[in-house]
Structures are given as structure tokens and as C-alpha cells.
Design an enzyme around this catalytic site. Structure first.
Site, PDB file in Angstrom:
ATOM      1  N   ALA A   1       8.450  31.350  47.652  1.00 28.22           N
ATOM      2  CA  ALA A   1       7.648  30.121  47.618  1.00 28.22           C
ATOM      3  C   ALA A   1       8.497  28.907  47.987  1.00 28.22           C
ATOM      4  O   ALA A   1       9.706  28.884  47.764  1.00 28.22           O
ATOM      5  CB  ALA A   1       7.076  29.933  46.216  1.00 28.22           C
TER       6      ALA A   1
ATOM      7  N   ASN B   1      18.127  21.697  45.880  1.00 28.03           N
ATOM      8  CA  ASN B   1      16.927  20.890  46.168  1.00 28.03           C
ATOM      9  C   ASN B   1      16.333  20.350  44.887  1.00 28.03           C
ATOM     10  O   ASN B   1      16.418  20.964  43.823  1.00 28.03           O
ATOM     11  CB  ASN B   1      15.902  21.707  46.973  1.00 28.03           C
TER      12      ASN B   1
ATOM     13  N   ASN C   1       1.454  30.523  44.980  1.00 25.80           N
ATOM     14  CA  ASN C   1       2.231  30.054  43.837  1.00 25.80           C
ATOM     15  C   ASN C   1       1.608  28.755  43.308  1.00 25.80           C
ATOM     16  O   ASN C   1       1.427  27.797  44.059  1.00 25.80           O
ATOM     17  CB  ASN C   1       3.670  29.834  44.328  1.00 25.80           C
TER      18      ASN C   1
ATOM     19  N   SER D   1      10.295  25.855  38.042  1.00 27.88           N
ATOM     20  CA  SER D   1      10.970  24.908  38.937  1.00 27.88           C
ATOM     21  C   SER D   1      11.741  23.927  38.068  1.00 27.88           C
ATOM     22  O   SER D   1      11.212  23.429  37.073  1.00 27.88           O
ATOM     23  CB  SER D   1       9.955  24.176  39.806  1.00 27.88           C
TER      24      SER D   1
ATOM     25  N   LYS E   1       6.768  33.417  37.501  1.00 29.00           N
ATOM     26  CA  LYS E   1       8.107  33.209  38.067  1.00 29.00           C
ATOM     27  C   LYS E   1       8.980  32.516  37.034  1.00 29.00           C
ATOM     28  O   LYS E   1       8.616  31.457  36.512  1.00 29.00           O
ATOM     29  CB  LYS E   1       8.005  32.369  39.337  1.00 29.00           C
TER      30      LYS E   1
ATOM     31  N   ASN F   1      13.727  31.767  40.018  1.00 26.77           N
ATOM     32  CA  ASN F   1      13.735  30.461  40.681  1.00 26.77           C
ATOM     33  C   ASN F   1      15.195  30.013  40.879  1.00 26.77           C
ATOM     34  O   ASN F   1      16.128  30.779  40.619  1.00 26.77           O
ATOM     35  CB  ASN F   1      12.949  29.459  39.827  1.00 26.77           C
TER      36      ASN F   1
ATOM     37  N   GLY G   1      20.599  30.465  47.154  1.00 25.41           N
ATOM     38  CA  GLY G   1      21.512  31.097  48.105  1.00 25.41           C
ATOM     39  C   GLY G   1      22.503  32.007  47.406  1.00 25.41           C
ATOM     40  O   GLY G   1      22.362  32.305  46.212  1.00 25.41           O
TER      41      GLY G   1
ATOM     42  N   GLY H   1      19.448  34.616  46.550  1.00 19.75           N
ATOM     43  CA  GLY H   1      20.685  34.911  47.253  1.00 19.75           C
ATOM     44  C   GLY H   1      20.683  36.125  48.153  1.00 19.75           C
ATOM     45  O   GLY H   1      21.746  36.619  48.520  1.00 19.75           O
TER      46      GLY H   1
ATOM     47  N   TYR I   1      14.622  32.995  50.824  1.00 17.13           N
ATOM     48  CA  TYR I   1      14.387  31.634  51.306  1.00 17.13           C
ATOM     49  C   TYR I   1      15.634  31.100  52.010  1.00 17.13           C
ATOM     50  O   TYR I   1      15.687  30.951  53.237  1.00 17.13           O
ATOM     51  CB  TYR I   1      13.981  30.710  50.145  1.00 17.13           C
TER      52      TYR I   1
HETATM   53  C1  LIG Z   1      13.984  23.738  49.417  1.00 18.30           C
HETATM   54  C2  LIG Z   1      13.419  24.701  48.414  1.00 18.30           C
HETATM   55  C3  LIG Z   1      12.141  24.501  47.915  1.00 18.30           C
HETATM   56  C4  LIG Z   1      11.612  25.392  46.979  1.00 18.30           C
HETATM   57  N1  LIG Z   1      10.353  25.205  46.505  1.00 18.30           N
HETATM   58  C5  LIG Z   1       9.815  26.082  45.616  1.00 18.30           C
HETATM   59  C6  LIG Z   1       8.496  25.948  45.168  1.00 18.30           C
HETATM   60  O1  LIG Z   1       7.760  25.045  45.577  1.00 18.30           O
HETATM   61  N2  LIG Z   1       8.051  26.828  44.235  1.00 18.30           N
HETATM   62  C7  LIG Z   1       8.809  27.865  43.773  1.00 18.30           C
HETATM   63  O2  LIG Z   1       8.345  28.646  42.948  1.00 18.30           O
HETATM   64  N3  LIG Z   1      10.071  28.035  44.210  1.00 18.30           N
HETATM   65  C8  LIG Z   1      10.588  27.176  45.123  1.00 18.30           C
HETATM   66  N4  LIG Z   1      11.856  27.364  45.581  1.00 18.30           N
HETATM   67  C9  LIG Z   1      12.664  28.481  45.051  1.00 18.30           C
HETATM   68  C10 LIG Z   1      12.611  29.706  45.966  1.00 18.30           C
HETATM   69  O3  LIG Z   1      11.304  30.202  46.058  1.00 18.30           O
HETATM   70  C11 LIG Z   1      13.549  30.809  45.453  1.00 18.30           C
HETATM   71  O4  LIG Z   1      13.120  31.182  44.169  1.00 18.30           O
HETATM   72  C12 LIG Z   1      14.996  30.362  45.382  1.00 18.30           C
HETATM   73  O5  LIG Z   1      15.337  29.555  46.479  1.00 18.30           O
HETATM   74  C13 LIG Z   1      15.963  31.560  45.346  1.00 18.30           C
HETATM   75  O6  LIG Z   1      15.895  32.325  46.520  1.00 18.30           O
HETATM   76  P1  LIG Z   1      16.963  32.167  47.740  1.00 18.30           P
HETATM   77  O7  LIG Z   1      18.326  32.231  47.125  1.00 18.30           O
HETATM   78  O8  LIG Z   1      16.647  33.307  48.665  1.00 18.30           O
HETATM   79  O9  LIG Z   1      16.689  30.849  48.354  1.00 18.30           O
HETATM   80  C14 LIG Z   1      12.391  26.486  46.528  1.00 18.30           C
HETATM   81  C15 LIG Z   1      13.678  26.688  47.050  1.00 18.30           C
HETATM   82  C16 LIG Z   1      14.191  25.822  47.992  1.00 18.30           C
HETATM   83  C17 LIG Z   1      15.570  26.067  48.533  1.00 18.30           C
END
Ligand SMILES: Cc1cc2nc3c(=O)[nH]c(=O)nc-3n(C[C@H](O)[C@H](O)[C@H](O)COP(=O)(O)O)c2cc1C
Length: 371
Positions: free
Chosen positions: A76, A125, A158, A192, A230, A259, A281, A310, A331
Site C-alpha cells: 500500500a 516518509n 487499504n 502508519s 496491517k 508497516n 527498505g 525490505g 514498495y
Molecule cells: C512513501 C511511502 C508511502 C507509504 N504509504 C502507505 C500507506 O498509505 N498505507 C500503508 O499501509 N502503508 C504505506 N507504506 C508502507 C508500505 O506499504 C510498506 O509497508 C513499507 O514500505 C515496507 O515495505 P518496503 O520495505 O518494501 O517498502 C508506505 C511506504 C512508503 C515508503
């Protein structure tokens, strides 16, 4: 172009070499949010990849009653307004999760609110759940639904609450009622880090209230629609045990773990570590995978888990699955590795599964706990 359709063209790009390392320096000269908006514009012009399967059969699975052509899914936060569903699915994802959407439009925190931690391939973020609001969000969904040739891969939605609401549970129910008709599953976001008090909804009684409100609405409106929750990676042992207990007593179908984190490991330079917000990440991989493993154990492997945090390679995805994930979300890797990372993760994951003698991805779920 050259007698190839877009799908064939992208298959050749994938074979010949990834152009993203050439594009990335230009994108990284821009402010991260400007780069994000430019990317969404380019995708809107149809300039993104077109990998619409079929996927390797070893990757196919059915989770909470929904069939996924592959387990690599978009997390998300990238398509917050439901305007780029087909474009993101074209990256080769098995499913994408759109949102977070909240009932009323809200602008989120002031900019800048997204930071690249280049050395760690990480992001911080603090968007604060900027959203067009659920009315416009569902108008976008309705337009997409009417489109000929749209993707039919599973869609997750979400949902959360407005920052200034006076009734948390009512906000989740409002969103649920509006989006249910379009979703293959709905995720309740109580984790979040950038909405004051949101993570407080992970406390035992408050979480139980939210889950009951939404699952009651689900039972009335769409009895077969899976509801997930989540959670954050920053939980004490006691909080983790409470969540497992509430989840087992509730009528939800799964958990997304996790998250972003408020932690700032030593790999994050001081000037960026001081920025408020959630870190994502590679630095999140360890903590989120440990939590995934704990949740798998404490729910006795009975509740499907989506592993998130990550992941940037097939081996990472494989480790999440072995730790207990039925599906994996990505993401931050997209920002640092580019869209072709999805095809690469799927290829590598299939290799890991075959190397270790699994007939399909489902067989590998929780393998570390069985070994
Ligand atoms: C810029 C950004 C915006 C995000 N916005 C949301 C969001 O609106 N809702 C949510 O549940 N998670 C949000 N996330 C969290 C991601 O869905 C994910 O849980 C988190 O980045 C870990 O995964 P990754 O390490 O692959 O990025 C956001 C992450 C990033 C980096």
C-alpha cells in the site's frame, strides 16, 4: 513498435538488460515526491512495463480463498488514489494493494515528507495519509471497473481513519462499505506511524473494537470478502502477544506484517535519522521478518500472513515465505531497483523453490518452523 506489441517489447527489455540504472540518476536529481509524481504521470501515459503473465505455475497459490498468479504483490501507499491499477499490475505483480484511503479528503503533512537514504537503499516518509477521500477514490475505482481489458488479478484495498475523526470505528466502517464491492481483500491500517494516535488502535481492546466493527459490516455486505490487519514492526513482546490473541478471537482472515518502522538503525546517517517518519527498505527486513515469524508461531500457522518490509530479491521473498508469509509485498525496492525488479524477484523465487525441492510456493510457507 517494430511489429512487437507492448507485452513482447517488454519481454525483450527484460531479456536484454534493465534500463533503470540509466534512468535512476535523473529521477534521483528530483525531490523524491516530485519523482514519484512524474513516475505516476509516465505510467498514466502507458509508459510502464507490460508483464501480464502467464506466471511460472510454481508461483501460483490460493490464499484466504483468493487465487494469486504469483505471490509478489505491491504494498500500500504507491497508488493511494486508485488511478494506476493496471499500470502497476503491468509490473508483473500477482496483486496490488491500493490506498490507504480515508473517509474525507485530507492533505497529509507539509512537504518535504519523503527522504531517500541512498546508502541503505531505504526511504523515510511521513506523508500522513494524504488521500482524495473515499468518495473520489471509489469514483476512480468505478471508472476502472468499467474499463475493457482491465486486469483481473486480485486487488487489495487499504483503509484507515481521518486524522481529526471523533469516531475511529465509524471511519473504518465507512471506508469498508464504500470499497467492498471492488476489493478481493480489504486491509485495515492501524499502523502508519504518521497519523497521531493511529498505532494506539493496536492496543488489545481498541483493536478488538475496530475488527468487530469492520467484520460485522463485512458479514452484512460481503460475507466472503477477506479482511486483513496491517501491523507495525515496533511492538513490545506483550503487544505482539495481545495482537495474536485478538486476531485469533476475531473474524479476520489475515495479517500484513509490517508497516514502516520508527527505529533508526546505525546504517542511517544522522542528518536523515533525525527526520520524523517511517523507515522502509532493507533496514526493515530483519525486524519485519522476525515479527512475521513470531506472528506465524503465535497464530499456529492458521492465519495467512503477508510479509512486507525490505524485500528486493527472490531470496528475500523466499525467506519471508519460509518464515510464514503466504504472500509478499514490495514498495521501496521499486524506487531503488526499478520496475523490472518484480520480474527478477519472481524468477529468483521460483529458482529457490525448485532448488529446495518444493513443488509449489504454498509448500514453502512456514518451512522454517517445520524444519
Ligand atoms: C512513501 C511511502 C508511502 C507509504 N504509504 C502507505 C500507506 O498509505 N498505507 C500503508 O499501509 N502503508 C504505506 N507504506 C508502507 C508500505 O506499504 C510498506 O509497508 C513499507 O514500505 C515496507 O515495505 P518496503 O520495505 O518494501 O517498502 C508506505 C511506504 C512508503 C515508503
Amino acid at each position: 513498435m517494430f511489429g512487437l506489441d507492448k507485452v513482447d517489447l517488454w519481454k525483450w527489455v527484460d531479456k536484454l538488460g534493465d534500463p533503470y540504472p540509466l534512468i535512476r540518476p535523473f529521477l534521483f536529481m528530483l525531490d523524491p515526491e516530485d519523482a514519484h509524481e512524474l513516475t505516476l504521470k509516465m505510467l498514466g501515459f502507458g509508459l510502464g512495463p507490460h508483464f501480464f503473465g502467464p506466471d511460472d505455475e510454481i508461483l501460483k497459490s490460493t490464499v484466504f480463498g483468493v487465487t494469486f498468479p504469483n505471490p509478489i504483490c505491491l504494498a500500500a501507499g504507491l497508488d493511494k488514489q486508485a488511478t494506476r491499477i493496471d499500470a502497476f499490475m503491468g509490473f508483473g505483480f500477482g496483486s496490488i494493494e491500493i490506498g490507504t484511503v480515508v473517509p474525507l479528503p485530507q492533505i497529509g503533512n507539509p512537504r518535504p515528507r519523503m527522504f531517500r537514504v541512498a546508502g541503505a537503499k531505504a526511504l523515510i516518509n511521513r506523508f500522513g495519509m494524504n488521500s482524495v477521500g473515499v468518495k473520489v477514490f471509489t469514483e476512480h475505482l468505478e471508472a476502472w471497473h468499467k474499463k475493457k481489458g482491465r486486469t483481473t488479478n486480485p486487488l487489495g484495498i487499504n483503509i484507515s481513519k481521518n486524522k481529526d475523526t471523533t469516531d475511529d470505528v465509524a471511519d473504518y466502517i465507512t471506508c469498508f462499505e464504500k470499497v467492498a464491492a471492488y476489493a478481493h481483500y480489504v486491509t485495515i491500517n492501524i499502523s502508519s506511524p504518521n497519523t497521531p494516535g493511529l498505532r494506539g488502535l493496536q492496543e488489545r481492546e481498541r483493536m478488538a473494537e475496530v475488527l468487530k466493527g469492520v467484520t460485522d459490516a463485512r458479514d452484512r455486505l460481503a460475507p466472503n470478502l477477506p479482511v486483513l490487519v496491517k501491523i507495525a514492526p515496533d511492538l513490545t513482546d506483550e503487544q505482539q502477544a495481545d495482537i495474536a490473541a485478538v486476531v485469533k478471537e476475531s473474524k479476520i482472515q489475515g495479517l500484513v506484517v509490517s508497516n514502516t518502522t520508527l527505529a533508526r538503525p546505525s546504517t542511517i546517517p544522522d542528518d536523515l535519522a533525525k527526520e520524523d517518519g517511517g523507515l522502509s527498505g532493507p533496514p526493515l527486513f530483519g525486524p519485519s521478518t522476525r515479527l512475521l515469524s513470531t506472528m506465524y508461531k503465535s497464530t499456529e500457522g492458521k492465519i495467512p500472513l503477508i510479509g512486507c518490509g525490505g524485500v528486493s530479491s527472490g531470496e528475500d521473498a523466499y525467506l519471508k515465505i519460509r518464515a510464514g508469509a503466504s504472500l509478499v509485498q514490495v514498495y521501496t525496492a521499486l524506487i531503488f531497483e526499478g520496475p523490472l525488479v518484480v520480474q527478477r524477484i519472481k524468477r529468483e523465487l521460483a529458482q529457490c523453490l525448485r532448488r529446495d525441492g518444493f513443488a509449489n510456493v504454498s509448500e514453502a510457507i512456514g518451512a522454517d518452523h517445520k524444519a
